[in-house]
Design an enzyme around this catalytic site. Structure first.
Site, PDB file in Angstrom:
ATOM      1  N   GLY A   1       6.184  -0.915 -12.054  1.00  0.00           N
ATOM      2  CA  GLY A   1       4.743  -1.072 -12.185  1.00  0.00           C
ATOM      3  C   GLY A   1       3.969  -0.447 -11.043  1.00  0.00           C
ATOM      4  O   GLY A   1       4.540   0.103 -10.103  1.00  0.00           O
TER       5      GLY A   1
ATOM      6  N   ASP B   1      19.822  -2.120  -4.564  1.00  0.00           N
ATOM      7  CA  ASP B   1      18.890  -1.087  -5.022  1.00  0.00           C
ATOM      8  C   ASP B   1      18.225  -0.425  -3.817  1.00  0.00           C
ATOM      9  O   ASP B   1      17.017  -0.212  -3.798  1.00  0.00           O
ATOM     10  CB  ASP B   1      17.843  -1.690  -5.960  1.00  0.00           C
ATOM     11  CG  ASP B   1      17.234  -0.638  -6.887  1.00  0.00           C
ATOM     12  OD1 ASP B   1      17.850   0.434  -7.050  1.00  0.00           O
ATOM     13  OD2 ASP B   1      16.156  -0.888  -7.444  1.00  0.00           O
TER      14      ASP B   1
END
Length: 298
Positions: A36, A149
């Protein structure tokens, strides 16, 4: 202003976020990631923050949101971004972070400036900051936390280019990886293969895309090593320091986990390459040796 608290994170009212971002106007967008957009939020004259609006829906998106809030509500470290709060508005989720004025490492390296603001020493400082954040997660959290990540968009930089780890939506505690985690396991090429798939499957699927398979010939050959250095800084570092960084990198991407160094060992290998004024132990007393010295005029 706030509707409640969960750990150290406050619950923000949606109307407050809407007002602070000027109704999420495009002019307030700081960046955009896979989950986002991130907006600048001005709450008052002194309170500036970054608001991430999460676009995903469904169980996976909900789990990542809850994971992020859960971890960052508990973790406090100088090299891990601070979560100030969150908001749930219908199906939309928002995360409110401390403002990181220099954006992400990815934006600095690949954005309009093409890395020109990041000298060799600043890049080494960022590497040490990241290693310190990881050392905290691996050695000082109980049980240890595996980020899964870690990549340049998730390394954020403050006004003095101090680096902080962000995006803990995929983080797990050590020992909990299993096949149920595969769809939540991060970005191919950045996560250790044993936290993604069986190693044999990993190599078969990703040999052509994996970083170390492409870079290893240059990393292990001193004559070729300068060729893979960012041109912006190629002639600015001491070659001995470049060799040391390459040696550490080669160890870190070994396929066999037991051959890789602990993050503490990586940290202590990098600290001597960072000037004292940037948080390391290097005392810079003379100009560094360029990679390509000027020819003699005599």
């Amino acid at each position: 202003m706030m509707a409640g608290k969960k750990g150290s994170a406050s619950v923000f009212e949606y109307q407050l976020l809407e007002a602070a971002t000027n109704k999420f106007q495009e002019s307030n967008i700081l960046g955009e990631g896979g989950s986002g957009r991130v907006y600048k939020a001005q709450f008052d004259e002194k309170f500036l923050a970054a608001v991430k609006r999460l676009d995903g829906t469904g169980q996976d998106a909900e789990r990542e949101f809850e994971n992020e809030v859960d971890w960052l509500s508990k973790i406090r470290h100088q090299n891990i971004v601070s979560l100030l709060g969150y908001c749930i508005h219908g199906e939309t989720r928002f995360l409110v972070y401390e403002m990181m004025h220099n954006g992400s490492l990815e934006t600095q390296l690949h954005g309009p400036s093409n890395g020109s603001a990041l000298t060799w020493h600043l890049r080494m400082k960022i590497a040490v900051d990241v290693a310190r954040g990881l050392e905290y997660l691996h050695e000082h959290c109980n049980p240890p936390v595996i980020h899964r990540d870690l990549k340049s968009p998730n390394i954020l930089l403050d006004s003095s280019f101090s680096a902080k780890l962000s995006d803990f939506g995929l983080a797990i505690t050590a020992g909990t990886q299993n096949k149920n985690n595969i769809k939540l396991s991060g970005t191919l090429g950045y996560v250790a293969p044993e936290y993604l798939l069986d190693a044999s499957e990993f190599w078969e699927l990703n040999t052509s895309h994996h970083f170390d398979m492409q870079a290893m010939p240059q990393l292990t050959d001193r004559s070729k090593l300068p060729n893979i250095v960012d041109p912006v800084i190629r002639n600015t570092m001491d070659l001995k320091h470049l060799y040391q960084v390459a040696a550490v990198a080669v160890l870190c991407v070994q396929p066999e986990p037991s051959y890789r160094p602990l993050i503490t060992d990586v940290l202590h290998s990098l600290i001597p390459l960072v000037p004292v004024e940037l948080g390391g132990s290097l005392r810079v007393t003379e100009p560094v040796n360029p990679v390509c010295p000027e020819p003699s005029r005599h």
